[in-house]
Design a protein around this motif. Structure first.
Motif, short mmCIF file in Angstrom:
data_model
loop_
_atom_site.label_atom_id
_atom_site.label_comp_id
_atom_site.label_asym_id
_atom_site.label_seq_id
_atom_site.Cartn_x
_atom_site.Cartn_y
_atom_site.Cartn_z
N SER A 1 38.84 12.73 32.35
CA SER A 1 39.11 14.08 31.81
C SER A 1 38.69 15.17 32.79
O SER A 1 39.32 16.21 32.86
N SER A 2 37.66 14.90 33.58
CA SER A 2 37.19 15.95 34.48
C SER A 2 37.71 15.80 35.91
O SER A 2 37.59 16.72 36.71
N ARG B 1 39.51 9.57 40.43
CA ARG B 1 38.87 8.96 41.61
C ARG B 1 39.55 7.64 41.90
O ARG B 1 39.97 6.94 40.98
N THR C 1 41.84 7.75 31.10
CA THR C 1 40.89 7.70 29.99
C THR C 1 41.04 8.91 29.06
O THR C 1 42.16 9.38 28.84
N GLY D 1 33.16 12.92 30.37
CA GLY D 1 33.35 14.33 30.06
C GLY D 1 33.87 14.51 28.63
O GLY D 1 33.48 15.44 27.93
N ALA D 2 34.76 13.61 28.21
CA ALA D 2 35.37 13.76 26.89
C ALA D 2 34.98 12.67 25.91
O ALA D 2 34.96 12.90 24.71
N ASP E 1 20.42 14.68 38.22
CA ASP E 1 20.93 15.79 39.05
C ASP E 1 19.93 16.92 39.26
O ASP E 1 19.70 17.35 40.39
N1 LIG Z 1 26.40 14.67 39.64
C1 LIG Z 1 27.62 14.17 39.48
N2 LIG Z 1 28.37 14.61 38.45
C2 LIG Z 1 29.60 14.09 38.30
C3 LIG Z 1 30.10 13.10 39.18
N3 LIG Z 1 31.34 12.75 38.76
C4 LIG Z 1 31.58 13.50 37.68
N4 LIG Z 1 30.54 14.31 37.39
C5 LIG Z 1 30.41 15.24 36.27
O1 LIG Z 1 30.03 14.51 35.12
C6 LIG Z 1 30.78 14.90 33.99
C7 LIG Z 1 31.44 13.69 33.39
O2 LIG Z 1 32.35 13.16 34.33
P1 LIG Z 1 32.76 11.63 34.36
O3 LIG Z 1 31.59 10.82 34.05
O4 LIG Z 1 33.46 11.39 35.63
O5 LIG Z 1 33.73 11.55 33.11
P2 LIG Z 1 35.32 11.54 33.05
O6 LIG Z 1 35.81 10.25 33.58
O7 LIG Z 1 35.89 12.73 33.65
O8 LIG Z 1 35.48 11.62 31.49
P3 LIG Z 1 36.19 10.60 30.46
O9 LIG Z 1 37.63 10.79 30.63
O10 LIG Z 1 35.64 11.04 29.15
O11 LIG Z 1 35.74 9.21 30.81
C8 LIG Z 1 31.75 15.97 34.46
O12 LIG Z 1 31.24 17.23 34.08
C9 LIG Z 1 31.76 15.85 35.96
O13 LIG Z 1 31.88 17.10 36.58
C10 LIG Z 1 29.27 12.65 40.27
O14 LIG Z 1 29.64 11.78 41.06
N5 LIG Z 1 28.05 13.23 40.36
#
Ligand SMILES: Nc1nc2c(ncn2[C@@H]2O[C@H](COP(=O)(O)OP(=O)(O)OP(=O)(O)O)[C@@H](O)[C@H]2O)c(=O)[nH]1
Length: 604
Positions: free
Chosen positions: A92-93, A96, A174, A261-262, A427
């Motif tokens: 969602s965010s 990769r 996702t 994120g979601a 973080d």
């Molecule tokens: N510190 C850090 N934050 C990250 C990283 N990748 C993503 N984030 C942040 O973590 C939050 C969740 O991101 P992800 O865990 O990648 O989730 P997602 O795959 O986008 O979300 P879903 O679709 O719900 O699985 C977001 O606000 C991102 O900006 C990373 O490598 N390091």
């Protein structure tokens, strides 16, 4: 008593005696000796076969250590025996791409492929991330392949060109995509399937681009971490690093908590017989249990795992913030209407948000409505405001959203928390790793209570992790409170639960659900390799068992031949004795007959 020396066989000192009184016992002894030696050899052979392909526990541990060290080295792209695979995680965010590789399967049907993340010439993991999520292409799906191009070009530059054709590509989307109407999802996927093969030569078909369910995402995350931790290894008790981890002959697996994120996922293995449930709970449990076989063959039932897995759409960190803002906006505007207040309608009369750091100002916009907010950093008040968003029911068997939760033995379990569980603890708070509820609560509370000006200054001074950005700083207070509530109030983890690790890297490998996905999707490949190997060895299999291949068999043959020679010599000797005895009267007769003729005097 005659002495028979076997010095031609053995060192000079290795001799033994056999009575010559009767040839029968002597032969029996020789046969017994032959029998004994044969049994000994047979035993050695059996033991050798049992351990064929298996090394000692110490060797295994050393091999594992070497493998971990090897994981950090640059991938040898010249090696023709390496296979590659690509997984794009469209979250969602952001999206990769992860590039994985694996050597030929080791031939043991109990083992999965040894899949590792590719490392470039500088030994850095080959991974690229882009923002925002693919769902931004919802209204322009014809450009979805353009959106992903940078990721695939990056992978294409790393995977050796000669391998592109045989490198499978999986594009797995996702929660961001799950939230779109199906029509829009399909339009995006259709564009990827149509356009990407025109530009990239990877092994890619329609079934390899999909929106996966939250349940799949949870199972993949669970597979990924347990694989990296070696919890799928089926070994002897003596071989286990921590023997208490073994449950019914296999290692205890770890559970996962994955907050994106979601969406949010929880997954953990459950015993085949769970406690007595009511019929409704039984029904609910069935939907939430995933049973799957990680063996490369359906017959290998020792690889069947039963996992409780649930996904909560809208419970990821960013989406939860949106739900919270919706709640705050609606409640504030309603109160304004009812009480005649003007809270949040202008910057000088903001809504005081307990979930933002002190002094941080923000504007929440929904349709034509606007709410001005200012942080007041009150961790306890923030937690209380989040409670309704957990949507718990009254029963203790339910977790978030009133969903049935299979019992967790908190005294004998282990969990890993990923994504937001790691980012929230690491973080800015820098306490990622082993989670301790009270320590986390204290650190998060201190963070919330800090002035925004101080936090931004610290950020500029580089006091936080290099991954932390302004978005993290802004929402850290909210996200940490959300994570805490979800964990302890939602999933009922005790506040002092000692066995939760928050992690991104385990044994220096980035643990993502994508690793579990490629392991699961390639689980039948070992079978293919084994079949090919089987065909190749069909002719050579007898040869493998022959004496050239097995040194015990070789020695056995030599010994049998030597013993046969000995027996033959013994028999010859017996015959010789018999002949000597039989020829004695003849000699006398000969003397009697011949002596008078030649005038020899016989006798005194
Ligand atoms: N510190 C850090 N934050 C990250 C990283 N990748 C993503 N984030 C942040 O973590 C939050 C969740 O991101 P992800 O865990 O990648 O989730 P997602 O795959 O986008 O979300 P879903 O679709 O719900 O699985 C977001 O606000 C991102 O900006 C990373 O490598 N390091």
């Amino acid at each position: 008593m005659a002495r028979i020396s076997f010095s031609f066989l053995c060192p000079a000192s290795w001799y033994f005696t056999v009575p010559t009184v009767s040839p029968f016992p002597r032969q029996r002894v020789a046969f017994l000796g032959l029998f004994f030696i044969s049994c000994l050899l047979l035993l050695m052979l059996i033991m050798d076969f049992r351990h064929w392909g298996a090394s000692s526990p110490r060797d295994r541990q050393y091999e594992r250590y070497l493998a971990r060290v090897g994981d950090l080295e640059a991938t040898d792209t010249e090696d023709p025996d390496l296979n590659y695979g690509l997984v794009v995680d469209c979250g969602s965010s952001g999206s990769r791409i992860f590039v994985y590789f694996w050597p030929r399967h080791n031939g043991n049907p109990h083992d999965l492929l040894d899949i590792k993340q590719m490392r470039d010439r500088n030994s850095q993991p080959v991974v690229k991330k882009i923002k925002p999520g693919i769902s931004v292409m919802a209204d322009t799906p014809e450009h979805a392949s353009d959106y992903l191009r940078p990721l695939l070009s990056f992978a294409a530059a790393h995977v050796p060109v000669r391998k592109h054709k045989e490198t499978p590509l999986y594009i797995l989307c996702t929660a961001g995509m799950r939230l779109l109407p199906e029509r829009k999802q399909l339009a995006i996927l259709a564009d990827l399937v149509k356009d990407l093969p025109l530009e990239f030569d990877f092994l890619f078909s329609q079934s390899q681009a999909e929106v996966i369910s939250g349940k799949q995402e949870g199972v993949y995350a669970w597979i990924g971490i347990n694989f990296v931790l070696g919890r799928f290894d089926h070994e002897d008790e003596a071989d286990a690093e921590a023997p208490q981890e073994l449950v019914t002959g296999r290692r205890r697996t770890v559970g996962i908590l994955d907050m994106g994120g979601a969406s949010l996922q929880i997954a953990y293995e459950v015993p085949t017989s769970t406690s007595v449930l009511s019929p409704q709970e039984e029904e609910a449990a069935k939907i939430l249990l995933a049973e799957f076989n990680l063996g490369c063959d359906v017959q290998h039932t020792e690889h069947v795992y039963r996992v409780y897995v649930t996904t909560f759409l809208g419970f990821g960190g960013n989406f939860a913030r949106q739900r919270y803002e919706d709640l705050v906006l609606n409640e504030t505007l309603n109160n304004n209407r009812l009480l005649g207040h003007k809270t949040g309608l202008s910057p000088d009369n903001p809504f005081l948000d307990p979930c933002l750091p002190v002094g941080l100002t923000d504007v929440v916009e929904r349709n034509s409505q606007v709410l001005h907010v200012r942080g007041r950093g009150d961790w306890a008040a923030c937690g209380a405001m989040l409670s309704p968003l957990l949507a718990r029911s009254n029963t203790s068997q339910a977790s978030l959203n009133g969903i049935y939760q299979s019992p967790i033995d908190f005294n004998n379990s282990e969990f890993y928390g990923f994504s937001e569980f790691f980012y929230c603890t690491e973080d800015v708070l820098r306490i990622g790793g082993r989670y301790h509820g009270p320590t986390f609560a204290k650190a998060a509370q201190d963070y919330c209570g800090m002035a925004w000006s101080v936090l931004t200054q610290r950020f500029k001074n580089g006091l936080f992790s290099s991954h932390a950005d302004e978005h993290r700083l802004k929402y850290q207070c909210f996200k940490s409170a959300w994570m805490y509530q979800v964990l302890h109030e939602g999933f009922h983890f005790p506040y002092d639960y000692p066995n939760l690790q928050t992690a991104q890297l385990v044994y220096d490998r980035e643990v993502q659900w994508t690793l579990g996905a490629i392991l699961y999707k390639t689980r039948f490949l070992p079978l293919r390799d084994l079949r090919q190997e089987g065909v190749r060895q069909a002719h050579g299999s007898w040869f493998r068992l022959s004496f050239v291949y097995n040194h015990y068999l070789f020695f056995a043959c030599i010994l049998v031949v030597l013993l046969a020679i000995i027996l033959y010599l013994l028999r010859l000797r017996r015959i010789h004795h018999r002949q000597t005895r039989a020829s004695a009267p003849l000699n006398l007769l000969w003397i009697e007959e011949v002596a008078p003729i030649i005038g020899v005097q016989v006798g005194p």
